[in-house]
Design a protein around this motif. Structure first.
Motif, short mmCIF file in Angstrom:
data_model
loop_
_atom_site.label_atom_id
_atom_site.label_comp_id
_atom_site.label_asym_id
_atom_site.label_seq_id
_atom_site.Cartn_x
_atom_site.Cartn_y
_atom_site.Cartn_z
N GLN A 258 -9.22 14.66 -24.57
CA GLN A 258 -8.31 15.34 -23.01
C GLN A 258 -7.87 14.34 -22.55
OE1 GLN A 258 -9.65 18.22 -21.98
NE2 GLN A 258 -10.84 18.91 -23.51
N LEU A 259 -7.01 14.48 -22.06
CA LEU A 259 -5.71 13.71 -20.97
C LEU A 259 -6.13 13.08 -19.92
CD1 LEU A 259 -4.89 13.43 -24.63
CD2 LEU A 259 -2.97 12.92 -23.54
N ASP A 260 -6.02 12.75 -19.40
CA ASP A 260 -5.92 12.07 -17.66
C ASP A 260 -4.43 11.18 -18.22
OD1 ASP A 260 -6.43 11.85 -15.16
OD2 ASP A 260 -7.92 10.38 -14.97
N VAL A 261 -3.20 11.80 -17.38
CA VAL A 261 -2.02 11.64 -17.55
C VAL A 261 -1.88 10.77 -15.94
CG1 VAL A 261 0.02 11.31 -17.86
CG2 VAL A 261 -1.42 12.28 -18.96
N THR A 262 -1.63 9.12 -15.08
CA THR A 262 -1.51 9.37 -14.65
C THR A 262 0.11 9.63 -13.73
OG1 THR A 262 -1.32 7.02 -14.78
CG2 THR A 262 -3.65 7.97 -14.41
N SER A 263 0.75 9.27 -12.76
CA SER A 263 1.99 9.30 -12.42
C SER A 263 2.95 8.49 -12.91
CB SER A 263 2.42 9.62 -10.69
OG SER A 263 2.22 10.94 -10.25
N ASP A 264 2.37 6.70 -13.24
CA ASP A 264 3.29 6.60 -13.33
C ASP A 264 3.42 5.83 -15.15
OD1 ASP A 264 0.72 5.14 -14.20
OD2 ASP A 264 0.77 3.26 -13.52
N GLY A 265 2.70 7.04 -15.82
CA GLY A 265 3.11 7.68 -17.38
C GLY A 265 2.01 6.59 -18.06
N ARG A 266 0.95 6.16 -17.44
CA ARG A 266 -0.55 5.29 -18.49
C ARG A 266 -1.14 6.62 -18.17
NH1 ARG A 266 -5.27 2.66 -16.02
NH2 ARG A 266 -6.64 2.61 -17.61
N PHE A 267 -2.13 7.11 -19.40
CA PHE A 267 -3.21 8.09 -20.11
C PHE A 267 -4.18 7.60 -20.86
CE2 PHE A 267 -0.22 8.23 -23.89
CZ PHE A 267 -1.23 8.25 -24.89
N VAL A 268 -5.46 8.16 -20.57
CA VAL A 268 -6.98 7.69 -20.78
C VAL A 268 -6.69 9.03 -22.29
CG1 VAL A 268 -9.07 6.80 -20.35
CG2 VAL A 268 -6.84 5.89 -18.86
N ALA A 269 -7.15 8.95 -23.06
CA ALA A 269 -7.54 9.81 -24.32
C ALA A 269 -8.57 9.62 -24.45
CB ALA A 269 -7.22 9.31 -25.08
N ASP A 270 -9.42 10.72 -24.27
CA ASP A 270 -11.54 10.67 -24.26
C ASP A 270 -11.39 11.87 -25.15
OD1 ASP A 270 -13.69 10.77 -23.68
OD2 ASP A 270 -13.80 11.73 -21.91
N GLY A 271 -12.28 11.08 -26.46
CA GLY A 271 -12.42 11.87 -27.54
C GLY A 271 -13.55 12.63 -27.50
N ASP A 272 -13.10 14.38 -27.69
CA ASP A 272 -13.80 15.48 -27.42
C ASP A 272 -14.78 15.59 -29.36
OD1 ASP A 272 -15.46 17.32 -26.07
OD2 ASP A 272 -13.98 18.43 -25.64
N LEU B 77 0.61 -1.15 -0.26
CA LEU B 77 0.26 -0.11 -0.03
C LEU B 77 0.47 1.21 0.14
CD1 LEU B 77 -2.99 1.04 0.42
CD2 LEU B 77 -2.53 1.51 2.55
N ALA B 78 1.69 0.81 0.72
CA ALA B 78 2.97 2.38 0.60
C ALA B 78 3.45 2.43 -0.19
CB ALA B 78 3.75 1.98 1.85
N MET B 79 4.34 1.81 -1.08
CA MET B 79 4.60 1.48 -2.49
C MET B 79 3.54 2.10 -3.66
SD MET B 79 6.67 -1.55 -2.48
CE MET B 79 7.80 -2.48 -1.09
N GLN B 80 2.22 1.62 -3.45
CA GLN B 80 1.17 1.96 -4.46
C GLN B 80 0.59 3.68 -3.97
OE1 GLN B 80 -2.50 -0.80 -3.91
NE2 GLN B 80 -1.52 -1.82 -3.87
N VAL B 81 0.83 4.46 -3.28
CA VAL B 81 0.86 5.23 -2.91
C VAL B 81 2.16 6.14 -2.96
CG1 VAL B 81 0.46 7.29 -0.51
CG2 VAL B 81 -0.63 4.99 -0.95
N ALA B 82 3.07 5.72 -2.77
CA ALA B 82 4.46 6.93 -3.40
C ALA B 82 4.20 6.82 -5.44
CB ALA B 82 5.24 6.13 -3.04
N GLN B 83 3.97 5.64 -5.72
CA GLN B 83 3.46 5.62 -7.38
C GLN B 83 2.90 6.76 -7.68
OE1 GLN B 83 5.62 4.34 -9.49
NE2 GLN B 83 6.57 2.77 -7.37
N MET B 84 1.97 6.60 -7.23
CA MET B 84 0.58 7.94 -7.61
C MET B 84 0.84 9.46 -7.44
SD MET B 84 -2.25 6.12 -5.28
CE MET B 84 -3.95 7.41 -5.87
N LEU B 85 2.20 9.61 -6.59
CA LEU B 85 2.09 10.75 -5.96
C LEU B 85 3.39 11.47 -6.64
CD1 LEU B 85 3.55 10.37 -2.04
CD2 LEU B 85 1.19 11.52 -2.95
N PRO B 86 3.82 12.98 -6.78
CA PRO B 86 4.19 12.74 -8.08
C PRO B 86 6.11 12.62 -7.99
CG PRO B 86 3.70 15.19 -6.82
CD PRO B 86 2.75 14.01 -6.69
#
Length: 452
Positions: free
Chosen positions: A400-414, A216-225
């Motif tokens: 519209q892009l939602d980019v997470t700290s680990d480099g994954r992004f979700v592209a939502d068509g507009d 859990l601590a490592m997951q939280v760390a991966q979510m932080l900038p």
């Protein structure tokens, strides 16, 4: 009787061999009802889950590869892998490795075991190997069961990668297998932390909690900038670095770093657990561990190796900061769009066109241009342009892009609606899912140039 008395040098009594002690410990583990239930669940539940979800009208689109579970059976094991790395594997290692030594303290059977085996070193080796065997069996069950469930319910079709290039069934099979194999490394590091907690904390239930708390601590760390070097220096990054296998070319550098870091943590935690086990006093029937020893001999060495790893990675790689920049996102988005545009072209039975002739480009801003274009966030906006042969006007599409700290992004068509503004496209054979409406992508955090 102490660990210094029951050693390999006891006169007149030969210690039991490690293979024999290992078989004994393995039988003890698999004879437990909870272990049997876990093995049964890992070999059956994923197949039922993947088969059930694949037949639903609503897919887990917020999960990596979840949106492709209707299209190919190879998406199912990757969805299960993402869930397992977050929740299942930390809990499984907790139940197996986190209790293998503590159970002897609760039952008060150390004296009998020491008299029978006559070697603390061989006892530790047997218990560690038995735990490793069961953990590997559980991971293999998750991988095999989810794969069988996906292939039986959906079939052996090509898989769309994270840059939208199409993987043949044979290539997808190899990469899925490799992804599960890579996830075994951080699983071993959590299992080693479980061994350390089980040895250090004795009968205390905190030993069981160490692997999930560490995960859990490592997951939280991966979510932080956090900076790239800190992110890669934690074993938990190996649970997401397998994503790089599904791009072309594959992002191997972060993957290899993550596996190496995980194995280093696994070896260090196991060595610390062995050292503490050999030094403990078995004369006390109510051994509950020592909080001070847990910190000085358990926690501090792991913190030290994490700090050292951060320094090594920072010196060896040129990337700094978040590792997520404007150029990387534009390049990744343009590559994925080009592949998916060709897929949509085939759906609509239009003339085929190559990526080179499309000349796709992307222009991205963050926060409507009010903030620096780097780092994670859901405020990325991109305009994609492309050129069709024989057409003077370039096509445009907004995302519209939602980019997470680990480099994954979700592209939502507009929009526009005919390209990416609706989740269905009208084909000559009926409505079909629009591949350009929403899709996943991946940005490699490491780069050949410094990133602010």
């Amino acid at each position: 009787m102490t660990a210094t008395v029951a050693t390999d040098g006891v006169v007149g009594a030969r210690p039991v061999s490690v293979p024999r002690a290992y078989r004994f410990e393995l039988v003890k583990l698999v004879s437990q009802v909870r272990i049997r239930l876990l093995v049964l669940a890992c070999w059956i539940a994923p197949a039922l889950f993947v088969a059930g979800v694949s037949r639903q009208s609503t897919l887990p689109a917020d999960t990596l590869f979840g949106r492709w579970m209707h299209a190919t059976g190879w998406a199912g094991p990757l969805v299960v892998l993402g869930f397992a790395g977050t929740w299942a594997l930390p809990l499984l290692t907790s139940v197996v490795a986190g209790d293998v030594f503590a159970s002897e303290d609760r039952l008060g059977t150390w004296r009998h075991l020491l008299v029978s085996v006559r070697s603390p070193r061989r006892i530790f080796a047997a218990k560690a190997l038995a735990s490793l065997t069961v953990v590997v069996l559980l991971v293999a069950g998750l991988a095999c069961s989810s794969t069988v469930g996906g292939l039986v319910s959906v079939g052996d079709q090509p898989l769309v990668g994270l840059d939208a290039h199409l993987l043949t069934p044979e290539d997808a099979a190899g990469r899925v297998l490799l992804a599960w194999g890579c996830a075994l490394a951080p699983t071993l590091s959590l299992a080693a932390i479980g061994l350390l907690g089980s040895v250090t904390l004795g009968r205390s239930p905190m030993g069981l909690l160490l692997p999930p708390l560490a995960a859990l601590a490592m997951q939280v760390a991966q979510m932080l900038p956090l900076p790239v070097a800190v992110r890669l220096a934690l074993p938990g990054y190996a649970f997401v670095s397998w994503n790089g296998l599904f791009t072309s070319p594959a992002q191997l550098a972060p993957l290899l770093i993550g596996i190496t870091v995980s194995l280093v943590w696994a070896l260090l935690a196991t060595a610390l657990a062995c050292l503490l086990f050999l030094r403990r006093d078995f004369t006390s029937p109510a051994h509950d561990g020592s909080a001070r020893r847990a910190v000085t001999a358990g926690l501090l060495p792991l913190v030290a190796v994490a700090a050292l790893t951060v320094a090594v990675i920072a010196a060896a790689t040129p990337s700094t900061g978040s590792g997520i920049g404007q150029d990387k996102i534009q390049r990744s988005l343009a590559t994925a769009f080009a592949h998916l545009y060709r897929m949509q072209t085939r759906q609509l039975h239009r003339p085929a066109v190559t990526e080179a002739r499309l000349r796709v480009a992307a222009a991205c801003t963050k926060g409507d241009g009010q903030v620096a274009p780097r780092g994670a966030g859901n405020d990325w906006r991109c305009v994609v342009t492309w050129h069709l042969p024989g057409t003077a006007v370039a096509g445009t599409a907004v995302y519209q892009l939602d980019v997470t700290s680990d480099g994954r992004f979700v592209a939502d068509g507009d929009g526009p609606k005919a390209v990416n503004g609706y989740f269905l496209v009208r084909t000559p054979t009926g409505d079909a899912p629009n591949p350009l409406w929403q899709f996943d992508g991946d940005v490699e955090l490491l780069d050949t140039t410094p990133e602010g």
